[in-house]
Design a protein around this motif. Sequence first.
Motif, PDB file in Angstrom:
ATOM      1  N   ALA A 121      18.334  66.242  15.555  1.00  0.00           N
ATOM      2  CA  ALA A 121      17.249  67.207  15.394  1.00  0.00           C
ATOM      3  C   ALA A 121      17.849  68.610  15.393  1.00  0.00           C
ATOM      4  O   ALA A 121      19.062  68.772  15.580  1.00  0.00           O
ATOM      5  CB  ALA A 121      16.261  67.033  16.536  1.00  0.00           C
ATOM      6  N   PRO A 122      17.041  69.666  15.174  1.00  0.00           N
ATOM      7  CA  PRO A 122      17.587  71.018  15.248  1.00  0.00           C
ATOM      8  C   PRO A 122      18.344  71.257  16.552  1.00  0.00           C
ATOM      9  O   PRO A 122      17.878  70.878  17.636  1.00  0.00           O
ATOM     10  CB  PRO A 122      16.344  71.900  15.137  1.00  0.00           C
ATOM     11  N   GLY A 123      19.517  71.863  16.435  1.00  0.00           N
ATOM     12  CA  GLY A 123      20.421  72.023  17.565  1.00  0.00           C
ATOM     13  C   GLY A 123      21.402  70.888  17.705  1.00  0.00           C
ATOM     14  O   GLY A 123      22.345  70.965  18.511  1.00  0.00           O
ATOM     15  N   GLY A 124      21.215  69.810  16.913  1.00  0.00           N
ATOM     16  CA  GLY A 124      22.128  68.677  16.956  1.00  0.00           C
ATOM     17  C   GLY A 124      23.509  69.042  16.448  1.00  0.00           C
ATOM     18  O   GLY A 124      23.648  69.749  15.442  1.00  0.00           O
ATOM     19  N   TYR A 125      24.539  68.544  17.128  1.00  0.00           N
ATOM     20  CA  TYR A 125      25.927  68.904  16.865  1.00  0.00           C
ATOM     21  C   TYR A 125      26.749  67.617  16.827  1.00  0.00           C
ATOM     22  O   TYR A 125      26.650  66.783  17.734  1.00  0.00           O
ATOM     23  CB  TYR A 125      26.411  69.816  17.983  1.00  0.00           C
ATOM     24  N   ALA A 126      27.557  67.451  15.799  1.00  0.00           N
ATOM     25  CA  ALA A 126      28.421  66.280  15.694  1.00  0.00           C
ATOM     26  C   ALA A 126      29.829  66.718  15.317  1.00  0.00           C
ATOM     27  O   ALA A 126      30.000  67.515  14.387  1.00  0.00           O
ATOM     28  CB  ALA A 126      27.892  65.299  14.645  1.00  0.00           C
ATOM     29  N   PHE A 127      30.813  66.207  16.045  1.00  0.00           N
ATOM     30  CA  PHE A 127      32.216  66.408  15.675  1.00  0.00           C
ATOM     31  C   PHE A 127      32.719  65.145  14.995  1.00  0.00           C
ATOM     32  O   PHE A 127      32.551  64.035  15.511  1.00  0.00           O
ATOM     33  CB  PHE A 127      33.083  66.722  16.891  1.00  0.00           C
ATOM     34  N   LEU A 128      33.348  65.325  13.828  1.00  0.00           N
ATOM     35  CA  LEU A 128      33.823  64.213  13.007  1.00  0.00           C
ATOM     36  C   LEU A 128      35.339  64.314  12.884  1.00  0.00           C
ATOM     37  O   LEU A 128      35.865  65.194  12.195  1.00  0.00           O
ATOM     38  CB  LEU A 128      33.185  64.286  11.619  1.00  0.00           C
ATOM     39  N   ASN A 182       9.180  74.295  11.942  1.00  0.00           N
ATOM     40  CA  ASN A 182       9.226  75.484  12.797  1.00  0.00           C
ATOM     41  C   ASN A 182      10.515  75.470  13.612  1.00  0.00           C
ATOM     42  O   ASN A 182      10.521  75.194  14.816  1.00  0.00           O
ATOM     43  CB  ASN A 182       7.996  75.511  13.707  1.00  0.00           C
ATOM     44  N   SER A 183      11.633  75.785  12.974  1.00  0.00           N
ATOM     45  CA  SER A 183      12.944  75.745  13.624  1.00  0.00           C
ATOM     46  C   SER A 183      13.246  77.083  14.266  1.00  0.00           C
ATOM     47  O   SER A 183      12.887  78.137  13.729  1.00  0.00           O
ATOM     48  CB  SER A 183      14.023  75.408  12.591  1.00  0.00           C
ATOM     49  N   PRO A 184      13.947  77.107  15.414  1.00  0.00           N
ATOM     50  CA  PRO A 184      14.353  78.378  16.019  1.00  0.00           C
ATOM     51  C   PRO A 184      15.543  79.025  15.328  1.00  0.00           C
ATOM     52  O   PRO A 184      15.921  80.147  15.676  1.00  0.00           O
ATOM     53  CB  PRO A 184      14.713  77.978  17.451  1.00  0.00           C
ATOM     54  N   HIS A 240      37.582  83.657  11.469  1.00  0.00           N
ATOM     55  CA  HIS A 240      36.215  83.455  11.950  1.00  0.00           C
ATOM     56  C   HIS A 240      35.247  83.247  10.790  1.00  0.00           C
ATOM     57  O   HIS A 240      35.358  83.892   9.749  1.00  0.00           O
ATOM     58  CB  HIS A 240      35.719  84.687  12.714  1.00  0.00           C
ATOM     59  N   GLY A 241      34.276  82.358  11.038  1.00  0.00           N
ATOM     60  CA  GLY A 241      33.033  82.334  10.295  1.00  0.00           C
ATOM     61  C   GLY A 241      31.913  82.516  11.300  1.00  0.00           C
ATOM     62  O   GLY A 241      31.869  81.799  12.313  1.00  0.00           O
ATOM     63  N   LEU A 242      31.020  83.477  11.080  1.00  0.00           N
ATOM     64  CA  LEU A 242      29.921  83.752  12.006  1.00  0.00           C
ATOM     65  C   LEU A 242      28.610  83.710  11.230  1.00  0.00           C
ATOM     66  O   LEU A 242      28.359  84.574  10.382  1.00  0.00           O
ATOM     67  CB  LEU A 242      30.063  85.139  12.652  1.00  0.00           C
ATOM     68  N   TYR A 243      27.783  82.714  11.513  1.00  0.00           N
ATOM     69  CA  TYR A 243      26.470  82.614  10.900  1.00  0.00           C
ATOM     70  C   TYR A 243      25.428  83.000  11.941  1.00  0.00           C
ATOM     71  O   TYR A 243      25.347  82.387  13.014  1.00  0.00           O
ATOM     72  CB  TYR A 243      26.199  81.206  10.379  1.00  0.00           C
ATOM     73  N   VAL A 244      24.615  84.011  11.626  1.00  0.00           N
ATOM     74  CA  VAL A 244      23.637  84.514  12.593  1.00  0.00           C
ATOM     75  C   VAL A 244      22.446  83.557  12.637  1.00  0.00           C
ATOM     76  O   VAL A 244      21.700  83.418  11.664  1.00  0.00           O
ATOM     77  CB  VAL A 244      23.182  85.939  12.243  1.00  0.00           C
ATOM     78  N   LEU A 245      22.270  82.918  13.773  1.00  0.00           N
ATOM     79  CA  LEU A 245      21.182  81.958  13.965  1.00  0.00           C
ATOM     80  C   LEU A 245      19.882  82.632  14.358  1.00  0.00           C
ATOM     81  O   LEU A 245      18.792  82.137  14.051  1.00  0.00           O
ATOM     82  CB  LEU A 245      21.566  80.950  15.053  1.00  0.00           C
ATOM     83  N   VAL A 272      28.435  97.356  10.704  1.00  0.00           N
ATOM     84  CA  VAL A 272      27.570  96.692   9.728  1.00  0.00           C
ATOM     85  C   VAL A 272      26.361  96.124  10.462  1.00  0.00           C
ATOM     86  O   VAL A 272      26.506  95.447  11.484  1.00  0.00           O
ATOM     87  CB  VAL A 272      28.334  95.564   9.002  1.00  0.00           C
ATOM     88  N   GLU A 273      25.154  96.385   9.944  1.00  0.00           N
ATOM     89  CA  GLU A 273      23.953  95.799  10.526  1.00  0.00           C
ATOM     90  C   GLU A 273      23.757  94.396   9.966  1.00  0.00           C
ATOM     91  O   GLU A 273      23.753  94.202   8.747  1.00  0.00           O
ATOM     92  CB  GLU A 273      22.737  96.670  10.222  1.00  0.00           C
ATOM     93  N   VAL A 274      23.594  93.419  10.856  1.00  0.00           N
ATOM     94  CA  VAL A 274      23.408  92.029  10.439  1.00  0.00           C
ATOM     95  C   VAL A 274      22.187  91.463  11.161  1.00  0.00           C
ATOM     96  O   VAL A 274      21.800  91.936  12.234  1.00  0.00           O
ATOM     97  CB  VAL A 274      24.653  91.171  10.734  1.00  0.00           C
ATOM     98  N   GLU A 275      21.618  90.406  10.561  1.00  0.00           N
ATOM     99  CA  GLU A 275      20.421  89.790  11.135  1.00  0.00           C
ATOM    100  C   GLU A 275      20.421  88.297  10.840  1.00  0.00           C
ATOM    101  O   GLU A 275      21.318  87.789  10.148  1.00  0.00           O
ATOM    102  CB  GLU A 275      19.168  90.445  10.572  1.00  0.00           C
ATOM    103  N   ALA A 276      19.409  87.613  11.375  1.00  0.00           N
ATOM    104  CA  ALA A 276      19.314  86.158  11.257  1.00  0.00           C
ATOM    105  C   ALA A 276      19.458  85.721   9.803  1.00  0.00           C
ATOM    106  O   ALA A 276      18.816  86.269   8.913  1.00  0.00           O
ATOM    107  CB  ALA A 276      17.982  85.685  11.826  1.00  0.00           C
TER     108      ALA A 276
END
Length: 273
Positions: free
Chosen positions: A113-120, A3-5, A214-219, A232-236
């Motif tokens: 976990a979900p929301g986890g962010y790592a810079f490499l 159940n990810s947001p 830009h890259g934009l991924y709708v969360l 343009v209409e966009v959604e999750a």
Amino acid sequence: MTNSPYATPSGGLPSQATLHTGRAVFTEAYAVIPHGVMRDIVTSYLPHWSETRAWVIARPLSGFSETFSQYIVEVAPGGGSDQPEPNAEAEGVLFVVDGEASLVIDGNAHQLAPGGYAFLPPGSVWSLHNRGTVPVRFHWIRKRYEAVDGIAAPTAFVTNERNEPIRWMPGTNDRWGTTRFVEPTDLRHDMHVNIVTLEPGAVIPFEETHVMEHGLYVLEGKAVYRLNRDWVEVEAGDFMWLRAFCPQACYAGPGRFRYLLYKDVNRHMKLSF
């Protein structure tokens, strides 16, 4: 999946009764890859990754966006890699949207976990495995690092977006803001991967026209987004890919609208190719 947001690709295949209509488009200035396009048949497999597949949603293309690639990677339980990155000059960002990933960077272990962010940073030694019982899905954004004489390369870090504040834009009454994982003035970094949040009814009130790709991924949520000449209409689950100087603006709603944003920053423009 859990159940990810955050939105993730649906996978599978549509039925034979599905109408052949959709919102996918590739123009001279932008592309929209809707979530319904991200099916099993368009996945890729990567060397030295086991039990893993990826949706490649951006790659450098001459005359379009040239600085980055972006994957949505799905690793099944027991899968992963001890040799994930083939290019020692590449830096990367991982952002987990579902499941949990066991990440080791230069000998230091982390659980994302979900929301986890790592810079490499470039040249880092890392591995990633799924030691859980459900698939893990994460964004992997890669860029060839542009070193600058006298400026040290950035160092690795791991966080979660829940631990980072939203920096609200002035004059917006906390309606439009950015979760920044790197300070804009830190010139060690030549790319930013942030999260943009617009509350219901919030707007980007002018047509941004700038040098950054830009890259934009709708969360989460939906919006009407201005891309070059078009609304343009966009959604999750949708992905927007913009070349430099593509005008953009936005009306968000009816719910909260959030997207993962890549842009190249902090470097002089190349004068030859």
